[in-house]
Every structure is written in C-alpha cells, then in structure tokens.
Design an enzyme around this catalytic site. Structure first.
Site, PDB file in Angstrom:
ATOM      1  N   TYR A 418       0.816  -1.223   0.000  1.00  0.00           N
ATOM      2  CA  TYR A 418       0.000   0.000   0.000  1.00  0.00           C
ATOM      3  C   TYR A 418       0.842   1.262   0.000  1.00  0.00           C
ATOM      4  O   TYR A 418       2.055   1.203   0.060  1.00  0.00           O
ATOM      5  CB  TYR A 418      -1.115  -0.038   1.035  1.00  0.00           C
ATOM      6  CG  TYR A 418      -0.891   0.027   2.520  1.00  0.00           C
ATOM      7  CD1 TYR A 418       0.286   0.433   3.121  1.00  0.00           C
ATOM      8  CD2 TYR A 418      -1.980  -0.299   3.358  1.00  0.00           C
ATOM      9  CE1 TYR A 418       0.384   0.508   4.498  1.00  0.00           C
ATOM     10  CE2 TYR A 418      -1.875  -0.226   4.741  1.00  0.00           C
ATOM     11  CZ  TYR A 418      -0.693   0.187   5.300  1.00  0.00           C
ATOM     12  OH  TYR A 418      -0.594   0.259   6.657  1.00  0.00           O
ATOM     13  N   GLU A 419       0.160   2.390  -0.188  1.00  0.00           N
ATOM     14  CA  GLU A 419       0.849   3.687  -0.375  1.00  0.00           C
ATOM     15  C   GLU A 419       1.821   3.638  -1.556  1.00  0.00           C
ATOM     16  O   GLU A 419       2.891   4.232  -1.513  1.00  0.00           O
ATOM     17  CB  GLU A 419       1.608   4.099   0.902  1.00  0.00           C
ATOM     18  CG  GLU A 419       0.795   4.125   2.168  1.00  0.00           C
ATOM     19  CD  GLU A 419      -0.379   5.107   2.111  1.00  0.00           C
ATOM     20  OE1 GLU A 419      -0.443   5.893   1.154  1.00  0.00           O
ATOM     21  OE2 GLU A 419      -1.230   5.047   3.001  1.00  0.00           O
ATOM     22  N   GLY A 420       1.413   2.951  -2.609  1.00  0.00           N
ATOM     23  CA  GLY A 420       2.273   2.785  -3.779  1.00  0.00           C
ATOM     24  C   GLY A 420       3.129   1.551  -3.606  1.00  0.00           C
ATOM     25  O   GLY A 420       4.008   1.515  -2.741  1.00  0.00           O
TER      26      GLY A 420
END
Lengths: 573, 573
Positions: A418-420
């Site tokens: 997550y978060e890229g």
C-alpha cells in the site's frame, strides 16, 4: 526539546500503548471488522482503545498547538507512532491516516475547514481518509473515472467508486473526512486522461455546515463493502461509492520538497499526503519487525535444543538455549541490526524534511524526499523478511497462531503493497528523485555519507567499516552515472530500479550504523554505559560485515541492464 | 518409460487434479479442519476428493506392483505429486505422508505388515503419519520423552505426547498407521539422552490383527487437539497422546545413501523417511510457487496501467498491460526461471537417488543425498519469495483473499519450517553431507556441473553462461576448502551454512539451466519448436545474468566467519 523531556514523553507513550493497545492486537485479528447494513463495526475493544488514545492525547503529539495539538516536534510524533503501530497496527492506522489527512488539510484547506474540521480531527472526534485507488486503476491516475462537477450554485458534486480505502468507515468517530482525487470534466461534460484535470476534494461522510461547523445529515458516501484480507484485519479496507456527494475543492499545497514532481498541480496536496504516508508506512513496517524481534529473542533465550559447538559455552543442562547457535544468532542480528538502523534513519529523514532553518531547508528536504521512497520500500521489504526471520527461528511454533509472530507476518505483508507498491517506489527514486534538480540531492546525500565515512577512519574500531562505507558510496555513484548515461535503453531504469533502491537502503542504514558506531566508540573512550555501547558496536559490525558487501553485487546487477528482461515476447511468459 | 506414455500419464493426472482437487483448495482454507469429540473432520469435499484420488489410482503411481501400485518410476510419481500439491496442498499432504510412511514400512516392516498393512496403505484405505516432534523437543532428539516398553508377553506399549503431526487424525481413511520414534528405557526403567536407545515403532490408530489383518478396536492413541495455523488449514496438524498404545518395533532400514549419518541405527527408517519427505517438501514448495506464478502471469497480461517506455511497444489503448514494464518482468522472470530449474533439479535428484545401475548407485545416490537438504531448504526459501513476488506484482489486489495468491503465501510459509527447519538443512549440508566420504559427493557434484559448463562453451549462445557456471563452481570449491580448514573456529560452519546452502541451490539450478540451454540451442540448430526453445533460452539467460552472480557475493560472506555473530553476549540481544 530537552533529552529528559523526550525520554519522559516516550516512556509514558510506551506505557500507554503496551498496557492499553497491545492486548487488542491478537483478538482484533481473530475477530476482524464487520460489515452490516452498510456500516463498519471494528473489533471489540477498538472503540474504547481509540477513545483512550484521544483522551490521553497520543493522537496529536506533533499537531500544532493552535489546532489543539501538543506541538511537539514531528520526530517525537513519529517515535510515538512507532509505539502505536507496534502495539496494534490495525487500530493505529485509523489515527495515522487521520493525522496525515489533517496535515494535508492544514496546508490546503479553506479557512472554515481550518476552523471547524481541523480541530475536530486533531481532537480525534472525526477521522480522515485518502481516496485514490479505483477498481481498474491504482498507480495510473490517467485512467481515473471519479468525477466532480461544479453546480450552478457554486457547490461541487462528486461521483465514483474508490477501493482499498483504509478506515473508509468505522464506528470510532462521529464523522469521517475523505480526501478524494477526482477529475473535473471538460466543457463537453466528458472526463479526459489529462492529469491536469485532477483535483483534490474534501468529502465529509456527514455534511458539515461551513458557518457553524455543525454536523448535518449523511452525504451520499455509501460504504459498498469491506475486503477480506491476509492481515491487518482490524483495519477496515472499504469500497466507497460516492453518489453525487457534496465536495469541496482544496487549494494547492505549499509544502516544500514537492517542486520536482511531474504531475498536475491539482494533486499536490495528495502527493504531500502520500509522501508523508510513505514515511509512516516505513515506520509501521519497522514497528512490526521490532515487535516480531521481541518474540524471537525471547524464544531464542528460552527454547532449549542442542549444545553449543564450544564446550566452554555450554550451560551444563540437558540442552542449551538456542541463542548459542550461530545460525540462530544470524537470524537475530539480521533483524535487530536492520531495526535499529532503520529507526534512526526514519527519524533522521523526518528531521531532514522538517528542517526549520530556512537556509538549509531546500537542501535537506530534498535529501529527505530522495530517501522517502527508500524508507517506504526498503523498510517494508526488510521488515517482512525480518518478521519471517523471527518466525523461522521459532520453527513450527512460529507457524501457530497463538504464538504471535504469524499475525505480524500477515499484517506486515501489506506495507510492501500500500501507499504505492514498492515497484512504484523504485521508479520514483530512479526516474524522479535521481534526476531532480540536476541530481543534486543524491550528490548531497552521498557527500553526507562520505563525511561520516571519513570521520569513522579516525577510530581504530571503526576504520574498516569506514572504508567499506566509502566504497559503497562509490558503488552507488557508479550506478547513478549508469542511469544518467544518455545512451541508456528506455527500459534499463525500470529493470534496475528495485536493486538500486535496495543498495541505497543498505548504504543509508550503514550511514546510520557508522554514526551510531562513532558515537559509541567516542563515548566508550570517555567511559559511557559500556554494555549499551558495546552492543551498538557489535550490531554495527554485523551490518558492515554481512549486509553492506551485498551492495557491490547489486551494483553489478544494476548495470546488467534490462535486455534479459525484455527480450522474451509477452505471450511466452 | 516411453516419452509418449509419460506424457499421457501426466496429462491425465493434470486433468484429474485440475478438475477434481483444485476447486477444493480455497474453500478448504476458508473452512479449515474441525476438532470435535476427540476426532478430526476435514473440510467439506475432502472425503470425496480423497476417495476419487484413490479410485483413480493417483495415490500409488510409483508404489510397487506387488503392493497394488502402478509400479511406474519414482520420477513419474514425483511429477504427479507436484500436480496434487499444486491443486490442493493441504489434501495432498495426507496422501504424500501415507506414501512416505508406506515406503518406509516396505523397507522396515515385518512380513505380516507387508502382507496386511502395506497394501491397505497403497490402496488408500489406511493412511500413515510420521511422529517425531514433542512439545519441548524438535531437532534435538536427545530430549525426547516418549517411551516404549516391552511387556512380558513380548508385546510393546508406547506412551508419550507428539505434536505437529500432519494428518495425525482425519475422516478420510478407516485407519491410520503412525510411525513413532520412542526411547527404550534402560534396565532401571529410566530413559536416557542416549540416541542409541531410540527406535522406530509402528502404532496403529485401530488395532490390526497380525494374522488376519482384520481391524480391531481403538489403540490408546488420543487426539488431544489440532493447531490453528497461518495456512495449510485443510491439513490437520494434531497433538497425539499415546497412552500405553500397542506398538510394533520396526527393523533397520536397508536404504542406500544413509551410511554417513551419525545417528542411532534405530532411527534409520525415520531418517530415510525424513529424507524422502524433504525431497517431497521441496516439490510441494515448487508446486505452490508454480501455481502462484499462474495467477501472476494472468494478472500481468490483463491488468492495464501505464504505457510502455518505448513507443513502439505500446498497444495503443488507454494503458498497456503491465507485462510491458521491466520491473513487472523482473518479478515474473525471477519466479519462472526458478520454478523451471527447480522442477528439473528435483526430478534429477529423484533419479540420482533411485539409480538402478548397481555400479553407479553409490556415487549417484551420494550426490542425491548431498542435494536433498538443498532441494528442501533452497526451494522452500525461494518458493516463499516466489509466491510473494506473485503477490507483489498484483499490488493491493494480491492481499485480498479472493484473488488466490495470499493463500499460497500463507500455505507455502510452512515448507521452510517443517521436515526440519531450513537452518537444520544448512547444518546437515555443511556438517554431514560435505565431509561424508572424505568430501567425495561434493567433488562429484562439482565435476558434473563443470562437465556441463564445458559442454556449454561449444555453443555460441551458451558460451558466456558456461563461463559463469564454471566460475561459480570455483566459488563453491573455495568455500568447501574454507569449511574443511582444520583451523576453523567451531562456530564458523553454523554461521555460514545458510549462505553456503543458498550458493549450492543457485549453482545447481544454474546447472539445470545450462543443460536445458544446451538442449535448446542444439535443437534450435536442428529446427525444433522454436518458440518453446527460445523461451527456454531467455529464462536461462535471466538465471545466469541476474541470479548466478550472487554466488560470488555469498562466497565472500561465507568466508567472513562467525565472529561477528558470536561476540555479542546472549543477554545483550
């Protein structure tokens, strides 16, 4: 902030999270979140735990005093954040995302938001989210379909489906403030794939009256469902359907360090939030690894099996604790030498990004920005490995749910995603952060590392490590030159970005170890706490003997180029 | 066995497992095993799936014809085994352990067992287990407490608690044959920590009449509970309490290749079974990785995001499938180049261990024994990484239960832990297999690899790979010399065993790639199936350019020695 005050704050925080939050972690994983009648119910105990957090004020350590925060330095806030996610990551995420959304709002919000919404979020009465991903699109925002349309009365209405929204709904707070990326249609009413049409909007779950701040009715934000995931089960990952929801456009972000991005100005607030969340993800990853290490080291001291290879190291019992065996120590040192360097690095990057001195700010925050994808991706890669090393040391016992580590393995797997996803972090590093400002940030970073290496040479016990560190910066520099070579194939950067990011992570942690090592030897000479300092020296040595040398192998691999990846036709995979 | 016959068997097996077993995998994980009233109930559908297996005969492909098996070569049995565990590992484990126990019984059983028990197990009516671990003792058998006492009437009674017994109970078969390690007390009635007092016993769940083979009543084997685990939830992991259970001692094993072990002769049967199970674990690991790769490659072809870095590679749609991106291809090639080499190696090791030619048997089976811990540990390490790479490629979608990969990640984590944790495999390789027979096996192995490297030099497209392979054997040889140096510190072997095992794994897979590459280029010259062969060449190239070079870094790390691991006092970890 004085050293003693810092220590006192951290000790109080540690006490709170250990006593109040840590007991919620295992049961919350077992129970998970519930989704009934369009609303999320968090696991038993979460409501009380969240209320206790807000009452004690641990959710707003570094929020500014004028919004109701304690106004302590960001570094202290991050350190306290590590305790919260180490104790119960799933519950901590609700508070962490609220803090990130709130920080974004402070930079991009209209005055009425600063007056009515920000304080409610700082107090913890309202929560915040970040809504970016859609079912068919994550990284590639050109494909986004969510749209926001301005109405004749000057208001905006937003429609679309967002997925993977952490804390998209919960029963902890009376309202949720969603920060939502959406496209503004052109004059023909159609959306395009032009990134400059994307803007960031505030969409409250329940309507807020801009004049009074009073809560109104619900606002067309429908919770369509929650995901069943591998881990982090106490954190509700929601699908949100925005149905002509009332939305408020946010202003440009004035955050420093964002100048080099190639993106729509309208997304600047979201990018600032993402960057801060990436640093936060690195800290979460580290906190999981640290908790897993606690399990591992206890097990290694208590579990009896085999005898030490040297007679003089045997305890005399039927068997020795497994910590006497070198392969067990390898697993322990690999974990702890990473954890302590990573903690130092994350806090150092936080300080770089928050440099108060105007004259130094541009340079330091650029180094902080350079290292942000490294903290996110290298930490999450290594933390997952670290939690798995903790499990490995426990043998079959590590695989059993009751023993605590398997949850940490499942939970910590998300940090790479997550978060890229980490692949995106590698590209951010190589394609954006390296060339930004003519490559000044990487040169400045390497210069700092080399200063430390130089310093290390002055101490007998640090000399070899200083030389290794010095050589490792050469390896990075040669890769930077390789990436910058104008004759590079267009695929080379992407084919080597992962290895390069790993190199920078190892060297940055080596930098921290050299600094800690220098501090330790110089204090040992003045007779400090010898045990503590000798321990630091041993961990430093491990990192330089066993981890840093991999940088040279990775450097060769970076420079093999992408031909071996790209020559195979896609249909033959 | 003729090539066409082999193909036909494998195609039929693939069809069976894909249609009948694969649909049981996800639901079995969701439901898990039940434990009610002292008995295990497997997930819905397992009974029918197991019955279908036995009816079709896929549980006895390589069991001898005289016991009711199909009598096909072991290599075919292993290949079919890969399909079974790829389709549903949890269910496959019941059959795999039965086959392993049965093979042991054929070597160590009394005539009445061969007459009545072996055929029931081959047919699948009865199952088998291996009972070794106790709550306080896994690897270190000196600590074992389970005891078997001979009775005045000549019978034996066995008592003790065993944990982590896969398939320790189930509702699939009418009886379970437990193979149990137990100590025989001395004349004073006490057990000692002397390994030579350990023997292997057969303990049936329900008593079997030695004369008629008829099933009698239950035999004091109490199922005390099942574990709640991270994965492999359809496989019942039982705690068994043996309460004066009727037990039958087994004879010494006559299996070749076991000569070098330093253990009680009474455990030879168990060791043979463990070695076979280790090879099986490597195959299971590989089969999970292979299934995860299937998910990953489909996702990479279907998911649209971003555009190819080169204009000429773009599809012209709004976005390209992510397989155009080099970092995605890196993840795919890392998986598949491991999987295909590992499959070749596992089957090759199977063939080495089963060498029919008397004159070659000792030499070949010693190489097979040398590589067995490598297959177990390197395959399970890399397979877990591989399943995680599949997940990584899918971003957040990989973390969601419905998408199939997260179960494979959880399931495949066990392979590094059971059948001897991977640390134990490293020690087996370095402390037992390397010095065995004066180091002949490793020399013979390296000679085979070098012959292949030499051959590769003759082909233009293989020359560079052949040179890399040749240098990699030098790296291994230098480490072998380092381990054998009489001045070595007693901790050095354990401190470097993990890295050394990884080196041998990479080089052994490189050996397979060189052989496959040579076959491909020589057939390309004769115009074979060009697509298939070019694909093999591309995978071979990836392995030599991106994986084999790590061997040189690991070689340096092996030789750093254990001082950096051992100097820190245990209490400072």
């Amino acid at each position: 902030m004085a050293r003693d005050d810092t220590r006192q704050v951290l000790e109080q925080a540690a006490h709170f999270f250990e006593k109040v939050w840590a007991p919620l972690d295992g049961p919350g994983d077992e129970e998970g979140c519930h989704f009934d009648n369009g609303a999320v119910r968090t696991p038993s105990g979460y409501r009380a735990g969240y209320a206790a957090l807000c009452e004690a004020g641990w959710n707003r350590v570094s929020a500014p005093e004028e919004s109701g925060g304690a106004g302590l330095p960001e570094v202290i806030g991050r350190a306290v954040g590590e305790f919260s996610t180490s104790a119960c990551n799933a519950l901590g995420l609700y508070a962490a995302l609220t803090a990130e959304a709130n920080a974004t709002l402070r930079r991009t919000g209209e005055p009425w938001m600063l007056e009515h919404i920000v304080p409610a979020m700082v107090a913890g009465r309202w929560a915040g989210t970040m809504c970016l991903t859609e079912p068919h699109c994550g990284t590639d925002l050109r494909l986004m379909k969510t749209r926001a349309v301005s109405q004749p009365d000057g208001s905006w209405r937003l429609s679309g489906t967002k997925i993977f929204i952490s804390g998209g709904d919960q029963d902890l707070t009376e309202n949720v403030i969603h920060l939502v990326l959406a496209k503004v249609p052109g004059e023909d009413g159609r959306i395009s794939d032009d990134l400059s049409t994307i803007r960031l909007f505030l969409v409250p779950k329940r309507v807020v009256d801009p004049d009074s701040g009073m809560l109104g009715g619900s606002n067309g934000v429908v919770v369509a469902g929650i995901e069943h995931k591998m881990g982090l089960k106490g954190s509700a990952t929601c699908t949100l359907s925005f149905e002509d929801a009332l939305a408020y456009p946010l202003r440009e972000s004035s955050q420093p360090g964002g100048a080099n991005r190639k993106s729509s100005a309208g997304m600047s607030g979201m990018f600032d939030m993402m960057n801060s969340a990436r640093l936060g993800t690195g800290m979460q990853a580290l906190s999981s690894a640290s908790r897993a290490y606690g399990h591992a080291v206890n097990y290694a001291r208590e579990r009896l099996a085999g005898r030490a290879a040297k007679v003089e190291d045997r305890t005399g019992g039927a068997a020795d604790p497994i910590v006497v065996h070198p392969d067990v120590r390898r697993l322990l040192l690999k974990q702890v030498s990473f954890i302590e360097a990573a903690r130092a690095l994350a806090l150092h990057v936080t300080a770089l990004l928050g440099e108060p001195d105007e004259a130094l700010r541009a340079k330091r925050s650029a180094i902080g920005s350079l290292l942000t994808p490294v903290v996110k991706a290298f930490f999450s890669d290594r933390s997952f490995e670290s939690a798995n090393d903790a499990m490995q040391l426990m043998g079959g016992h590590g695989y059993i749910r009751d023993n605590g580590v398997e949850q940490l393995v499942r939970d910590s797997r998300i940090f790479q995603l997550y978060e890229g996803a980490n692949g995106v972090q590698g590209l951010d590093l190589v394609l954006r952060k390296l060339p930004a400002g003519g490559g000044q940030a990487i040169r400045d970073f390497l210069e700092l590392v080399e200063q430390t290496a130089e310093e290390a040479l002055a101490y007998k016990d640090m000399r070899v490590h200083g030389e290794t560190l010095r050589r490792s910066t050469d390896a990075i520099r040669s890769c930077v030159g390789w990436f910058a070579d104008p004759s590079r194939d267009a695929y080379d950067a992407g084919g080597s970005s992962h290895d390069f990011l790993t190199m920078v992570g190892i060297v940055a942690c080596g930098w921290m170890w050299a600094r800690m090592g220098i501090a330790a030897v110089s204090k040992l000479e003045q007779a400090g706490d010898a045990t503590f300092l000798e321990r630091k020296m041993a961990l430093c040595r491990y990192w330089f003997e066993r981890e840093v040398p991999l940088v040279f192998a990775l450097s060769n691999r970076v420079k093999t180029g992408a031909a071996c990846l790209m020559d195979l036709p896609a249909e033959l995979f």
